[in-house]
Design a protein around this motif. Structure first.
Motif, short mmCIF file in Angstrom:
data_model
loop_
_atom_site.label_atom_id
_atom_site.label_comp_id
_atom_site.label_asym_id
_atom_site.label_seq_id
_atom_site.Cartn_x
_atom_site.Cartn_y
_atom_site.Cartn_z
N ARG A 4 0.88 -1.18 0.00
CA ARG A 4 0.00 0.00 0.00
C ARG A 4 0.92 1.23 0.00
O ARG A 4 1.53 1.54 1.02
CB ARG A 4 -0.89 -0.01 1.24
N ILE A 5 1.02 1.87 -1.16
CA ILE A 5 1.93 3.02 -1.29
C ILE A 5 1.13 4.28 -1.56
O ILE A 5 0.27 4.30 -2.45
CB ILE A 5 2.94 2.79 -2.44
N ALA A 6 1.42 5.35 -0.79
CA ALA A 6 0.78 6.65 -1.03
C ALA A 6 1.84 7.70 -1.27
O ALA A 6 2.90 7.68 -0.64
CB ALA A 6 -0.07 7.05 0.17
N VAL A 7 1.56 8.63 -2.18
CA VAL A 7 2.42 9.79 -2.34
C VAL A 7 1.58 11.02 -2.00
O VAL A 7 0.46 11.17 -2.47
CB VAL A 7 3.07 9.86 -3.74
N VAL A 8 2.15 11.86 -1.12
CA VAL A 8 1.46 13.09 -0.72
C VAL A 8 1.99 14.21 -1.60
O VAL A 8 3.17 14.56 -1.53
CB VAL A 8 1.72 13.41 0.77
N GLY A 9 1.14 14.77 -2.47
CA GLY A 9 1.55 15.86 -3.36
C GLY A 9 1.57 15.42 -4.80
O GLY A 9 2.21 14.43 -5.16
N GLY A 10 0.86 16.17 -5.63
CA GLY A 10 0.81 15.90 -7.07
C GLY A 10 1.56 16.96 -7.85
O GLY A 10 1.06 17.48 -8.85
N GLY A 11 2.77 17.32 -7.39
CA GLY A 11 3.66 18.21 -8.16
C GLY A 11 4.56 17.37 -9.05
O GLY A 11 4.32 16.16 -9.24
N PRO A 12 5.63 17.98 -9.58
CA PRO A 12 6.53 17.21 -10.46
C PRO A 12 7.09 15.95 -9.80
O PRO A 12 7.17 14.90 -10.45
CB PRO A 12 7.66 18.22 -10.75
N ALA A 13 7.44 16.01 -8.52
CA ALA A 13 8.02 14.84 -7.84
C ALA A 13 6.99 13.72 -7.71
O ALA A 13 7.23 12.57 -8.11
CB ALA A 13 8.55 15.23 -6.46
N GLY A 14 5.84 14.06 -7.13
CA GLY A 14 4.83 13.03 -6.84
C GLY A 14 4.27 12.40 -8.10
O GLY A 14 4.08 11.18 -8.17
N LEU A 15 4.01 13.23 -9.11
CA LEU A 15 3.42 12.68 -10.34
C LEU A 15 4.41 11.81 -11.09
O LEU A 15 4.04 10.78 -11.66
CB LEU A 15 2.90 13.81 -11.23
N THR A 16 5.69 12.23 -11.11
CA THR A 16 6.69 11.39 -11.82
C THR A 16 6.84 10.05 -11.10
O THR A 16 6.92 8.99 -11.72
CB THR A 16 8.05 12.11 -11.92
N PHE A 17 6.87 10.12 -9.77
CA PHE A 17 6.96 8.87 -8.98
C PHE A 17 5.79 7.94 -9.33
O PHE A 17 5.99 6.76 -9.67
CB PHE A 17 6.94 9.23 -7.49
N ALA A 18 4.59 8.49 -9.29
CA ALA A 18 3.40 7.66 -9.53
C ALA A 18 3.40 7.12 -10.95
O ALA A 18 3.10 5.94 -11.20
CB ALA A 18 2.14 8.48 -9.28
N ARG A 19 3.78 7.97 -11.87
CA ARG A 19 3.76 7.58 -13.29
C ARG A 19 4.73 6.41 -13.55
O ARG A 19 4.40 5.45 -14.23
CB ARG A 19 4.18 8.82 -14.09
N VAL A 20 5.96 6.53 -13.02
CA VAL A 20 6.96 5.48 -13.28
C VAL A 20 6.57 4.19 -12.55
O VAL A 20 6.70 3.09 -13.09
CB VAL A 20 8.38 5.97 -12.89
N LEU A 21 6.06 4.32 -11.34
CA LEU A 21 5.66 3.11 -10.61
C LEU A 21 4.49 2.40 -11.33
O LEU A 21 4.48 1.17 -11.46
CB LEU A 21 5.29 3.48 -9.17
N HIS A 22 3.56 3.18 -11.82
CA HIS A 22 2.45 2.61 -12.61
C HIS A 22 2.99 1.87 -13.82
O HIS A 22 2.51 0.81 -14.18
CB HIS A 22 1.51 3.72 -13.10
N ARG A 23 3.99 2.47 -14.45
CA ARG A 23 4.57 1.87 -15.66
C ARG A 23 5.15 0.49 -15.35
O ARG A 23 5.21 -0.38 -16.21
CB ARG A 23 5.67 2.80 -16.18
N HIS A 24 5.61 0.34 -14.10
CA HIS A 24 6.15 -0.96 -13.68
C HIS A 24 5.05 -1.86 -13.10
O HIS A 24 5.35 -2.92 -12.56
CB HIS A 24 7.26 -0.76 -12.65
N GLY A 25 3.83 -1.40 -13.15
CA GLY A 25 2.70 -2.26 -12.75
C GLY A 25 2.29 -2.16 -11.30
O GLY A 25 1.55 -3.02 -10.81
#
Ligand SMILES: Cc1cc2nc3c(=O)[nH]c(=O)nc-3n(C[C@H](O)[C@H](O)[C@H](O)COP(=O)(O)OP(=O)(O)OC[C@H]3O[C@@H](n4cnc5c(N)ncnc54)[C@H](O)[C@@H]3O)c2cc1C
Length: 372
Positions: A4-25
């Motif tokens: 269960r992973i959460a990122v607090v903040g949808g700025g450049p850092a948080g969105l890039t983190f989420a995007r790359v992690l999603h890409r890895h499934g």
């Protein structure tokens, strides 16, 4: 392995983190304070460096889309003296791709793509080490638990206190921002002065920089050394009072330069704060920081780049070692803090030279870093 992973903040850092992690499934819960995607203006333009922001976009599978949207010509830079004489006029070659510009709003939309952001979820506090992992408490009283909480919530992070008692310090340099719309039609003289990229004027302990964004929009930034509460009784919400207060700081500067301040319809005060150059913390299980939350630094074109690379690298570290989440985070933190420390020193030294008692310092810095 489903953490269960959460990122607090949808700025450049948080969105890039989420995007790359999603890409890895791997799914990520994105908790963002803003009430909606367009609840506030996204800000100015960002130059994304080949080895930093562009590398992060490559890891996110978005480099080609970035290249289609970005403005390589926006790298152009003109420097004037306070009398308006041109000291430098650098234009990139047509194939120069080192630091193309992109509007923050365009970058945000690119990163958001089909990500599912939980808007209006302001985090108030994070409590690690509960029986059920890390507890996130929201401003509206709700709460939720995760195995990993990533603080990508910017300069005044609510996650940072879990790992560090350090808070940002004021640098002694403040900044006021205004903007111009449809500059090519409404202010053709200024459009010519600014060119395709930026125009900068450096004086004693102060500067004016105007940067072209897409669609004829221009952001104008004034920087000067002053106490944090320099404006005293001056009400910056009173546009004409703010304008004349600012103009008085640039007494004697040439009219075409001052005209950059003559048309803005609002002035926003942004004192410049930084975290210590060597900001690190003892690893805390289940919590980490990215971007400005980890290493807020002087705004010299590195912060968003580093924030994005942080996000991409943490995601990759987790995807590479999904069995041991804690070790993946620890390995990332070591790499991030070494890189951030180097950039914090570079950007702070840069700020000292760009807002300096000797305007020649700014010119020397430009000559040192600009590609020939
Ligand atoms: C004037 C200016 C110009 C700049 N120009 C450049 C440039 O050209 N190039 C460059 O690389 N960098 C630049 N920077 C730096 C760059 O803007 C930052 O380093 C970058 O935005 C940091 O990204 P971040 O994701 O870490 O934080 P942020 O961009 O601050 O994003 C944090 C997010 O977290 C959300 N948030 C905050 N608190 C909470 C909470 N409690 N709960 C939930 N969500 C929360 C915010 O709403 C926001 O969406 C500039 C900065 C300034 C001020």
């Amino acid at each position: 392995m489903r953490h269960r992973i959460a990122v607090v903040g949808g700025g450049p850092a948080g969105l890039t983190f989420a995007r790359v992690l999603h890409r890895h499934g791997y799914p990520v819960t994105i908790l963002e304070r803003d009430s909606a995607r367009d609840s506030r203006p996204p800000g100015g333009t960002l130059d994304l460096h080949e080895g930093l922001g562009q590398l992060a976009l490559a890891k996110a599978g978005l480099l080609a889309e970035f290249q289609a949207l970005s403005r390589p010509e926006g790298q152009a830079m003109r420097i004037l003296d306070t009398a308006g004489a041109v000291l430098r006029d650098w234009r990139p070659s047509p194939d120069e791709r080192a630091n193309p510009e992109i509007d923050r709003g365009q970058l945000r939309d690119l990163l958001l793509g089909s990500l599912d952001v939980q808007w209006g979820r302001e985090v108030a506090q994070v409590v690690p080490g509960t029986g059920d992992g890390v507890l996130v408490q929201f401003a509206d009283g709700r709460q939720e638990s995760f195995d990993l909480v990533v603080g990508a919530d910017g300069a005044w992070s609510r996650v940072r206190p879990v790992v560090s008692s350090v808070t940002p310090r004021y640098t002694g340099v403040t900044s006021v921002e205004t903007s111009l719309d449809d500059v090519d039609n409404r202010h053709p003289d200024l459009a010519e002065l600014i060119g395709d990229g930026s125009v900068a004027v450096y004086g004693v302990n102060r500067s004016i920089v105007a940067q072209r964004n897409s669609g004829g929009h221009v952001k104008v930034y004034v920087k000067f050394r002053a106490p944090r509460d320099w404006h005293g009784d001056l009400d910056l919400a009173d546009v004409e009072a703010a304008r004349s207060g600012l103009l008085s700081l640039f007494d004697g500067w040439a009219a075409p330069v001052l005209d950059l301040l003559g048309h803005g319809s609002a002035f926003v005060h942004r004192p410049i704060y930084v975290l210590p150059e060597s900001h690190t913390w003892a690893h805390v299980r289940g919590v980490t920081l990215l971007g400005d939350a980890a290493h807020l630094m002087a705004p010299l074109g590195a912060g968003a780049n580093l924030a994005m690379l942080d996000g991409a690298e943490l995601a990759e570290s987790i995807a590479d070692d999904p069995q041991d989440l804690d070790e993946a985070v620890r390995a990332f933190e070591e790499r991030m803090s070494a890189r951030a420390g180097r950039w914090a020193a570079i950007t702070m030294a840069g700020l000292e030279r760009l807002v300096s008692p000797d305007p020649a310092d700014a010119l020397a810095l430009f000559d040192q870093v600009q590609p020939s």
